[in-house]
Design a protein around this motif. Structure first.
Motif, short mmCIF file in Angstrom:
data_model
loop_
_atom_site.label_atom_id
_atom_site.label_comp_id
_atom_site.label_asym_id
_atom_site.label_seq_id
_atom_site.Cartn_x
_atom_site.Cartn_y
_atom_site.Cartn_z
N GLY A 105 10.37 5.57 16.53
CA GLY A 105 10.47 7.12 16.54
C GLY A 105 11.79 7.61 15.71
O GLY A 105 11.87 8.88 15.59
N THR A 106 12.52 6.80 15.48
CA THR A 106 13.69 7.17 14.70
C THR A 106 13.77 6.56 13.19
O THR A 106 13.23 5.68 13.04
N VAL A 107 13.90 7.51 12.38
CA VAL A 107 14.02 7.19 10.85
C VAL A 107 15.25 6.24 10.64
O VAL A 107 16.57 6.64 10.83
N ILE A 108 15.08 4.98 10.33
CA ILE A 108 16.12 4.07 9.93
C ILE A 108 16.50 3.89 8.52
O ILE A 108 17.60 3.16 8.25
N ASP A 109 15.62 4.11 7.84
CA ASP A 109 15.95 4.13 6.29
C ASP A 109 14.88 4.94 5.43
O ASP A 109 13.71 5.27 5.93
N ASP A 110 15.27 5.48 4.28
CA ASP A 110 14.38 6.10 3.45
C ASP A 110 14.63 5.93 2.04
O ASP A 110 15.59 5.48 1.61
N ASN A 154 0.82 -1.13 -0.10
CA ASN A 154 0.02 -0.03 -0.04
C ASN A 154 0.83 1.25 -0.03
O ASN A 154 0.54 2.25 -0.78
N ALA A 155 1.93 1.14 0.73
CA ALA A 155 2.98 2.42 0.82
C ALA A 155 3.45 2.66 -0.52
O ALA A 155 3.37 4.02 -0.89
N PHE A 156 4.09 1.67 -1.13
CA PHE A 156 4.67 2.01 -2.35
C PHE A 156 3.58 2.30 -3.53
O PHE A 156 4.08 3.11 -4.31
N THR A 157 2.39 1.88 -3.34
CA THR A 157 1.61 2.06 -4.53
C THR A 157 1.00 3.70 -4.20
O THR A 157 0.94 4.17 -5.45
N CYS A 158 1.08 4.22 -3.22
CA CYS A 158 0.47 5.50 -2.96
C CYS A 158 1.70 6.64 -2.85
O CYS A 158 1.51 7.80 -2.98
N ALA A 159 2.80 6.13 -2.43
CA ALA A 159 3.92 6.99 -2.10
C ALA A 159 4.91 7.55 -3.32
O ALA A 159 5.18 6.69 -4.16
N ASP A 160 5.51 8.67 -3.02
CA ASP A 160 6.66 8.91 -4.02
C ASP A 160 7.93 8.71 -3.28
O ASP A 160 8.94 8.24 -3.85
N HIS A 161 7.74 8.96 -1.95
CA HIS A 161 9.23 8.97 -1.09
C HIS A 161 8.62 8.16 0.34
O HIS A 161 7.48 8.53 0.81
N LEU A 162 9.44 6.92 0.84
CA LEU A 162 9.03 6.44 1.91
C LEU A 162 10.35 6.69 3.01
O LEU A 162 11.29 6.61 2.66
#
Length: 186
Positions: free
Chosen positions: A164-169, A150-158
């Motif tokens: 609470g910490t961003v570990i990858d994008d 669902n995330a990949f279908t809707c998003a441009d960036h993930l």
């Protein structure tokens, strides 16, 4: 949305630091929020729920009418305008919650697990609406979603966030999908 205080850092929207602003001021600035539990008003009709979405607008911009594009995105709501929100199915309530947020002409909409617990046909409808509002209506969408598909279908960036910490994008592409898979198998 200001429901919980920021633990650190700044939150900037439209060149304004908003971390200390109340939720209603953030809504008036153009930030809409659809919580995970939908939070529709069960005792109000679909029409009344939708019209509450105009509250962030200045009084002179409130029409008291449901925008026709709401029914283009969510046709089932037109048939149910006089039904109580509590009488709708979970998927219909989710459509109502998103539609209500869109009634306020937001600049950005925050969606917390909008596809959780709804039937596959409604998941597809919600995906298509998210894509359309972000690409054709120039509304930024921040989506919290556990389903990678669902995330990949809707998003441009993930972003992958752990405690609470961003570990990858990364961009919504095959390389990022492969990289993100390792986070799911840990």
């Amino acid at each position: 949305m200001g429901l919980l205080p920021a633990k650190q850092g700044d939150i900037c929207f439209k060149q304004t630091f908003i971390q200390n602003e109340k939720a209603e001021k953030r809504a008036r600035m153009g930030i809409a929020y659809v919580p995970q539990g939908r939070d529709i008003f069960a005792s109000l009709t679909v029409r009344e729920n939708l019209l509450l979405g105009e509250e962030p607008l200045p009084k002179k911009k409130r029409t008291g009418q449901v925008k026709e594009e709401i029914f283009q995105w969510f046709p089932v709501l037109k048939e149910m305008l006089d039904r109580k929100g509590g009488d709708l199915s979970g998927g219909q309530q989710q459509q109502l919650a998103i539609a209500r947020a869109l009634m306020g002409n937001p600049k950005i909409i925050l969606l917390d697990e909008p596809m959780e617990g709804v039937q596959p046909s409604i998941v597809e409808l919600i995906r298509q609406v998210i894509i359309e509002i972000s690409r054709k209506n120039d509304i930024s969408v921040m989506l919290v979603e556990h389903s990678l598909e669902n995330a990949f279908t809707c998003a441009d960036h993930l972003y992958v966030i752990d405690r609470g910490t961003v570990i990858d994008d990364g961009k919504a592409d095959e390389e990022t999908a492969r990289r993100f898979e390792r986070h799911l198998t840990v």
